[in-house]
Scaffold this active site. Structure first.
Site, short mmCIF file in Angstrom:
data_model
loop_
_atom_site.label_atom_id
_atom_site.label_comp_id
_atom_site.label_asym_id
_atom_site.label_seq_id
_atom_site.Cartn_x
_atom_site.Cartn_y
_atom_site.Cartn_z
N LYS A 176 -72.62 23.14 59.85
CA LYS A 176 -73.32 23.87 58.80
C LYS A 176 -74.76 23.40 58.73
O LYS A 176 -75.06 22.30 58.27
CB LYS A 176 -72.68 23.69 57.43
CG LYS A 176 -73.20 24.74 56.42
CD LYS A 176 -73.02 24.32 54.99
CE LYS A 176 -74.22 23.58 54.45
NZ LYS A 176 -75.47 24.39 54.40
N GLY A 233 -77.73 14.18 54.07
CA GLY A 233 -78.37 14.90 52.99
C GLY A 233 -78.59 14.02 51.79
O GLY A 233 -78.66 12.79 51.89
N THR A 235 -78.09 12.04 48.15
CA THR A 235 -77.06 11.13 47.68
C THR A 235 -76.09 11.80 46.71
O THR A 235 -74.88 11.57 46.76
CB THR A 235 -77.70 9.90 47.03
OG1 THR A 235 -78.48 9.21 48.01
CG2 THR A 235 -76.65 8.94 46.48
N GLY A 238 -73.79 13.80 48.64
CA GLY A 238 -72.96 12.89 49.42
C GLY A 238 -71.79 12.35 48.61
O GLY A 238 -70.68 12.17 49.12
N GLU A 255 -74.94 9.90 55.71
CA GLU A 255 -76.31 9.41 55.81
C GLU A 255 -77.09 10.06 54.69
O GLU A 255 -77.33 11.27 54.70
CB GLU A 255 -76.94 9.75 57.17
CG GLU A 255 -78.25 9.04 57.39
CD GLU A 255 -79.26 9.85 58.16
OE1 GLU A 255 -80.42 9.96 57.69
OE2 GLU A 255 -78.90 10.39 59.21
N CYS A 289 -85.75 10.85 55.43
CA CYS A 289 -84.99 9.91 54.60
C CYS A 289 -85.47 8.48 54.79
O CYS A 289 -85.32 7.66 53.88
CB CYS A 289 -83.50 10.02 54.91
SG CYS A 289 -83.09 9.78 56.65
N GLU A 390 -86.23 9.27 45.20
CA GLU A 390 -86.70 9.84 46.46
C GLU A 390 -87.46 11.13 46.20
O GLU A 390 -86.94 12.06 45.58
CB GLU A 390 -85.52 10.11 47.38
CG GLU A 390 -85.93 10.56 48.77
CD GLU A 390 -84.73 10.73 49.70
OE1 GLU A 390 -84.85 10.36 50.87
OE2 GLU A 390 -83.69 11.24 49.25
#
Length: 495
Positions: A176, A233, A235, A238, A255, A289, A390
């Site tokens: 995806k 992607g 957090t 995730g 990651e 990232c 971030e």
């Protein structure tokens, strides 16, 4: 280069229109429409997963010997290399990245397949020490169907890093790509299908299913036939993926985000550090990232270093990724540009001083694009949101530090632990800092250098598990133990 038909995606080994809603892919350099792709639907995901499971179980694939699978991977690497120019041009159009970067990403993807093929040809099962009248072996087998979910910032490199080891492990893949940037992943998928067709293998071993994460991503993660998940992607997403994987009792590698410190000691080579700090945060327009977004400079050097840094940042050249002179390209999407700008506005309210940038550039050549000036901010407390969260854009926060303990305390005062850069001439200090800073990757007197042969992963909220490295295939396999009895005497309990 395979044609990129409007609307058509890769479902269950076939190219056809997805049953989901339209995705308008827009060139971030000028805001023009590239094409419209219809996303996959949950029903498409189900069809792809069922076809993938059948393909993974097909004797032609299931019984293929490792060196034969390696031959397929080499062929995919060659096809990517042959079409690197077209792939990089497509990725620049779709993501806004410079051609210099997208060419490197295409060649990196080819190298990933070749390295993985070599690792596959040399991978060994093991004969373990016997502790009784038997021979013991440890062998590795395919997991089945793997879900690979990737972000928009480096599509083809991320696609290769998950697809190559998954195929090497004997699996099928549901890939995806991000909703904003599906085109290069679709082109990559068609090259993989070409290699599979040439080898008389089922093309349903790879489906490329673009769409919203909350729809297509959720359908992949929750599907009962998907037995492993690889996710790159944010957090927050995730965590959602991890919870779904835990509910199914399937492995997941994650990651995730970063807020990486880059450290300049007073004994650093200043020219080398200036170039490295700028590259670490402003290449890829900060959309990485591992971007070095927190700059710590020893206080005795802070004012002079920051003054020179700001002067050089002001001279960076903005422009479209197709211009060979461009150093800072547009951001991937206007919505993302606005999110970056909102963080800089927040920094101002938190007491930060914007030393350069801090706005969209002026001029007709920038008016329609998703541009944002490279920005340096200081005078923020390290507890400020701008220092902690971030931003994923060309925004650097600068902070002084007094001694090593003060530095380590601040550098580790983050939920993230993905990367770190250290600039120093003192090898002992570099070693101490590299071991004390909580980060999965530490660069010393360099930054953002990668090797497929070296494992990559994060600590804390930056992720779980690793990608790359010699053992990258084993993460996409399950381990099985075999016991071969060598004693003809019946087991004693029955006597």
């Amino acid at each position: 280069m395979p044609r990129i038909p409007a609307d058509e995606i890769l479902i269950a080994g076939r190219s056809r229109r997805g049953a989901g809603g339209p995705i308008r892919t827009v060139n971030p350099a000028d805001g023009t429409l590239i094409t419209t792709v219809h996303a996959a639907s949950p029903a498409d995901v189900d069809e792809a997963a069922r076809a993938a499971a059948d393909a993974a179980a097909t004797p032609a694939w299931r019984d293929l010997l490792p060196h034969q699978r390696a031959r397929l991977l080499y062929r995919i690497g060659d096809l990517i290399e042959e079409h690197a120019a077209e792939l990089s041009a497509l990725q620049t159009t779709d993501t806004g990245k410079t051609l210099t970067e997208t060419r490197a990403l295409a060649h990196s993807a080819a190298g990933t397949f070749r390295y993985t093929a070599a690792a596959l040809e040399t991978a060994e099962d093991s004969l373990t020490p016997a502790r009784g009248p038997y021979v013991t072996m440890s062998v590795y087998e395919p997991i089945g169907v793997v879900g690979a979910i990737n972000p928009w910032n480096s599509p083809i490199a991320s696609d290769a890093q998950k697809t190559a080891p998954a195929l090497a492990g004997g699996n099928a893949v549901l890939l995806k790509p991000a909703e904003w940037t599906p085109l290069v992943s679709l082109a990559f998928g068609r090259l993989v299908h070409q290699a599979l067709t040439e080898a008389a293998l089922p093309t349903a071993l790879l489906s490329v299913l673009p769409g919203e994460g909350s729809v297509v991503g959720d359908a992949i993660v929750s599907h009962p036939l998907v037995r492993r998940i690889g996710f790159t992607g944010g957090t927050a997403t995730g965590r959602t993926v991890a919870r779904a994987a835990a509910g199914k009792l399937v492995p997941a590698s994650l990651e995730l985000g970063g807020k990486s410190p880059t450290i300049v000691r007073q004994d650093a080579d200043v020219e080398q550090a200036l170039a490295g700090v700028m590259f670490g945060i402003f290449s890829s327009s900060g959309q990485s990232c591992i971007a070095g977004s927190r700059l710590f400079v020893q206080r005795s050097l802070y004012d002079s270093f920051l003054g020179e840094l700001v002067e050089r940042v002001r001279k960076l050249r903005l422009g479209p990724g197709t211009d060979p002179g461009t150093q800072v390209a547009p951001l991937v999407h206007h919505r993302h540009r606005d999110a970056v700008a909102a963080y800089v506005d927040l920094a101002r309210t938190e007491g930060g001083r914007v030393l350069c940038g801090g706005t969209v550039p002026e001029g007709p050549e920038y008016a329609a694009g998703a541009y944002y000036l490279p920005t340096v901010i200081d005078r923020l407390p390290h507890s400020a949101r701008t220092c902690q969260e971030e931003i994923f854009g060309p925004v650097l926060v600068a902070l002084p530090y007094d001694d090593e303990d003060d530095l380590v305390r601040q550098a580790n005062d983050s939920v993230y632990g993905l990367a770190c850069g250290i600039w120093t001439r003192d090898a002992r200090a570099a070693w101490r800092l590299a071991r004390r800073v909580e980060a999965g990757t530490v660069w010393i007197n360099t930054y953002k250098q990668f090797s497929i042969s070296t494992p990559f992963g994060g600590m804390k909220d930056s992720g779980l598990g690793t990608e790359k490295g010699r053992d990258l295939i084993r993460a996409y396999q399950r381990q099985k133990s075999l016991y071969w009895g060598t004693d003809a005497t019946p087991l004693p309990w029955a006597n």
